[in-house]
Design a protein around this motif. Structure first.
Motif, short mmCIF file in Angstrom:
data_model
loop_
_atom_site.label_atom_id
_atom_site.label_comp_id
_atom_site.label_asym_id
_atom_site.label_seq_id
_atom_site.Cartn_x
_atom_site.Cartn_y
_atom_site.Cartn_z
N GLY A 17 0.84 -1.19 0.00
CA GLY A 17 0.00 0.00 0.00
C GLY A 17 0.88 1.24 0.00
N ILE A 18 0.56 2.19 -0.85
CA ILE A 18 1.40 3.38 -1.00
C ILE A 18 1.50 4.17 0.31
N ALA A 19 0.39 4.35 0.98
CA ALA A 19 0.41 5.13 2.23
C ALA A 19 1.29 4.47 3.28
N ASN A 20 1.19 3.15 3.41
CA ASN A 20 2.01 2.44 4.39
C ASN A 20 3.49 2.53 4.03
N ALA A 21 3.78 2.41 2.75
CA ALA A 21 5.18 2.49 2.31
C ALA A 21 5.76 3.88 2.59
N ILE A 22 5.01 4.91 2.26
CA ILE A 22 5.49 6.27 2.49
C ILE A 22 5.75 6.51 3.97
N GLU A 23 4.85 6.02 4.81
CA GLU A 23 5.05 6.17 6.26
C GLU A 23 6.34 5.50 6.71
N ALA A 24 6.59 4.29 6.19
CA ALA A 24 7.82 3.57 6.55
C ALA A 24 9.06 4.29 6.05
N PHE A 25 8.98 4.85 4.86
CA PHE A 25 10.14 5.57 4.30
C PHE A 25 10.44 6.83 5.09
N ARG A 26 9.41 7.58 5.39
CA ARG A 26 9.62 8.85 6.10
C ARG A 26 10.14 8.62 7.51
N GLU A 27 9.75 7.52 8.13
CA GLU A 27 10.25 7.20 9.47
C GLU A 27 11.77 7.03 9.46
N GLN A 28 12.33 6.63 8.31
CA GLN A 28 13.78 6.43 8.20
C GLN A 28 14.51 7.69 7.71
N GLY A 29 13.79 8.78 7.53
CA GLY A 29 14.43 10.02 7.10
C GLY A 29 14.57 10.16 5.61
N LEU A 30 13.94 9.28 4.85
CA LEU A 30 13.97 9.36 3.40
C LEU A 30 13.03 10.45 2.91
N ASP A 31 13.40 11.13 1.80
CA ASP A 31 12.52 12.17 1.28
C ASP A 31 12.13 11.96 -0.18
N THR A 32 12.65 10.89 -0.80
CA THR A 32 12.39 10.65 -2.22
C THR A 32 12.15 9.16 -2.47
N VAL A 33 11.16 8.89 -3.30
CA VAL A 33 10.94 7.53 -3.80
C VAL A 33 11.46 7.48 -5.23
N THR A 34 12.43 6.62 -5.48
CA THR A 34 12.93 6.41 -6.84
C THR A 34 12.27 5.14 -7.38
N PHE A 35 11.31 5.36 -8.24
CA PHE A 35 10.35 4.35 -8.68
C PHE A 35 10.75 3.77 -10.04
N ALA A 36 10.76 2.46 -10.15
CA ALA A 36 11.10 1.81 -11.42
C ALA A 36 9.99 2.03 -12.44
#
Length: 393
Positions: A17-36
């Motif tokens: 799920g996009i929302a769950n993934a974004i939450e997990a990424f932001r928790e780690q300090g990430l600010d960009t999704v590099t999408f294939a």
């Protein structure tokens, strides 16, 4: 612009799920999704997969809604995920992180099989279906179309472009096999493209590519008929000596780089001006060897302003050495990004990974990306969070 990115696939985002993934990424300090946005086949182990642990991507497909009118004869093949969900569309609509699109440009077996007139061919005329040739007009039109299409249809912040050039002979194709020991000299010659497009374009540049092709055929045929196995150090020395001693070979290798640079320049010229365009020069090690694929690091930096290098090494010391050489070749120009894999087969412990991050930051590399969410264990994702806490904003 900050670039603290996680490489991701559509199937993993759809699975979690996009929302769950974004939450997990932001928790780690990430600010960009590099999408294939375009990708090849594979067999992938997914430690965090919810619907399964092994995934086979459809070969040579795109993961965005492409507009066929933006392409020539070679058109993209849509991935079946798009029948139920436009994951890229969901990412940009969420607007919670920057969305950068990772495009695998010319490494595409699916399209190569459909368009054999536009693939790389060795000196014997054998097609390498996994590599559309950067000298072939229709292949170039496809790569340009891919980049302009996704940046026109989606408000993405940037592109990271992989495989704009000539894929090496030793590629790891499905059940790739041979009973002759291979080496740098053999692979160097076997990886040269002598398709009609390359030979014709080289001839216009004053290079006797047809004469070189005949010479390469003779060299390789003689070697395959012999009972000699070349040790790797001797083979590497022979390959370098041949380049130094054969002006036509050297000119042909330089011609290959110009073909790749001109393609990247056309892409940069055609995409939206506010889109950042980065080039991944090679996934082979070390970065300095990217020249063989036609990736002239300095020339590509001059065209795009951003090189996104794969520091796929097992230690901080090797990353430091690769960084030293890469920066030397770039001459302090442009922006250098780094991609790391905090896991096997690269850095397998947290302390070494954090030391590698410190090395890159000390060397001026603060734009970082990590490969790849779907392949990583949860513990590796936690390392990324700790690492990014050490990176200046």
């Amino acid at each position: 612009m900050s670039y603290k990115a996680i490489y991701t696939y559509a199937w993993d985002l759809a699975d979690h799920g996009i929302a769950n993934a974004i939450e997990a990424f932001r928790e780690q300090g990430l600010d960009t999704v590099t999408f294939a946005g375009s990708y090849h086949a594979g067999k992938f182990l997914r430690p965090q997969g919810r619907s399964g642990k092994v995934y086979f991507p459809e070969d040579g497909t795109v993961y965005f809604k492409a507009d066929p009118s933006r392409y020539g004869k070679i058109k993209p093949v849509a991935n079946s995920i798009l029948e139920s969900q436009d994951v890229l569309g969901g990412l940009v609509r969420a607007d919670a992180m920057a969305t950068n699109v990772w495009l695998v440009l010319l490494h595409n077996t699916n399209l190569g099989m459909r368009h054999p007139e536009s693939v790389v061919r060795n000196a014997f005329g054998d097609p390498y279906f996994y590599n559309l040739c950067p000298s072939a007009p229709e292949a170039r039109a496809y790569a340009i179309g891919l980049a302009t299409d996704v940046t026109t249809s989606y408000p993405v912040s940037g592109l990271s472009m992989e495989a704009p050039g000539f894929t090496p002979y030793a590629h790891g194709f499905h059940h790739e096999f041979g009973l002759v020991r291979q080496n740098a000299w053999f692979e160097g010659y076997m990886g040269l493209c002598f398709c009609d497009h390359c030979v014709g374009a080289a001839a216009k540049a004053g290079i006797d590519a047809e004469g070189l092709r005949r010479k390469v055929v003779g060299l390789l045929a003689d070697y395959l008929e012999s009972d000699v196995d070349l040790p790797q150090d001797m083979a590497q020395a022979m390959w370098l000596a041949d380049i130094e001693g054969d002006g036509e070979l050297r000119a042909y290798l330089e011609f290959r780089s110009r073909q790749v640079t001109s393609l990247v320049a056309e892409i940069r010229d055609r995409v939206r001006k506010d889109v950042e365009v980065a080039v991944i020069p090679s996934v082979a090690r070390p970065t300095g060897g990217a020249w063989y694929e036609g990736s002239d690091l300095a020339a590509l930096m001059d065209v795009t302003g951003i090189i996104e290098a794969c520091f796929y090494e097992p230690s901080g010391a090797r990353i430091k050495a690769d960084l030293y050489d890469t920066r030397r070749r770039l001459g302090g120009q442009g922006r250098l990004r780094g991609i790391l894999r905090p896991s096997f087969p690269d850095i397998e412990n947290k302390a070494e990974f954090l030391a590698a991050i410190d090395t890159l930051v000390a060397g001026g590399v603060t734009e970082l990306a990590f490969y790849n969410w779907g392949h990583l264990r949860r513990s590796s994702m936690d390392w990324i969070g700790e690492a990014l806490a050490r990176v200046p904003a």
